[in-house]
Write an enzyme that holds these catalytic residues in place. Structure first.
Site, short mmCIF file in Angstrom:
data_model
loop_
_atom_site.label_atom_id
_atom_site.label_comp_id
_atom_site.label_asym_id
_atom_site.label_seq_id
_atom_site.Cartn_x
_atom_site.Cartn_y
_atom_site.Cartn_z
N GLY A 93 0.46 -1.34 0.27
CA GLY A 93 0.12 -0.15 -0.02
C GLY A 93 0.53 1.35 -0.03
O GLY A 93 0.06 2.26 0.48
N SER A 134 12.61 -0.76 -0.82
CA SER A 134 13.59 -0.66 0.18
C SER A 134 13.62 -1.29 1.10
O SER A 134 13.94 -1.24 2.31
CB SER A 134 13.72 0.27 0.60
OG SER A 134 12.05 1.09 1.55
#
Ligand code: ADP
Length: 186
Positions: A17, A86
């Site tokens: 999300g 990441s």
């Protein structure tokens, strides 16, 4: 209004999300005339990081490049909103230590939920080996140990998560979103 620069860094699995929350926060802040930029991992890979792959080294390079641009923006008073998987903790922590006003948001949904959503159809491809090195399936994701914010996207709506982020920033006096809102309505 004098606004503060910051780096709002959203990390999490694909489909957790990040993009949805990043754009939700951006939209609300823009309506209040905050200057910002959204750096989306998928978009960045089409230019700034074009040619980079998905090895640990290339992923870290990608994250460092995004961090570098985010810091340039932030130091000039812009709110840099980053939405990027990441997956590696060390490089995220390095950025946190070497930049100012770095706010780490862990966009957290269980892998099963992300697989079920399969927003981009990539989980299905990863499961049958058509996509290699896919985070959560065939590549690691290292959860943040000390994020400033955790958005539990399997339990709350996108709107609730967006408000959670804005409330945190307000509470830390990084924005004046709600204060201004009250002044306008009173
Ligand atoms: P990512 O950028 O992390 O890959 P996306 O934002 O592209 O993820 O997709 C997340 C999907 O999950 C969207 O379809 C979104 O509507 C849905 N979703 C459900 N609940 C939430 C929530 N609370 N926050 C963000 N997205 C949510």
């Amino acid at each position: 209004m004098k606004q503060q620069g910051m780096i709002l860094w959203l990390t999490g699995l694909s489909g957790a999300g990040k993009t949805t929350i990043a754009h939700g926060v951006a939209q609300k802040l823009q309506r209040r005339n905050y200057r910002l930029e959204v750096l989306d991992g998928d978009v960045v890979r089409t230019h700034l990081s074009q040619g980079l792959g998905f090895s640990k080294e290339d992923r870290d390079t990608n994250v460092r490049r995004i961090g570098f641009v985010a810091e340039l923006l932030s130091r000039n008073g812009i709110i840099a909103i980053v939405a990027a998987i990441s997956p590696y903790r060390e490089v995220r922590d390095q950025l946190k230590q070497t930049t100012t006003n770095f706010v780490e948001v862990y966009v957290n949904a269980p892998l099963a939920v992300c697989e079920f959503r399969d927003v981009k159809g990539l989980y299905t491809k990863a499961q049958v080996g058509q996509v290699k090195h896919f985070t959560g399936i065939s590549d690691p994701y290292e959860e943040p140990l000390n994020p400033e914010i955790i958005c539990q996207t399997d339990k709350f709506t996108p709107q609730q998560c967006v408000n959670q982020v804005l409330h945190y920033l307000e509470q830390k006096r990084l924005i004046d979103f709600y204060k201004n809102l009250m002044q306008i309505s009173s």
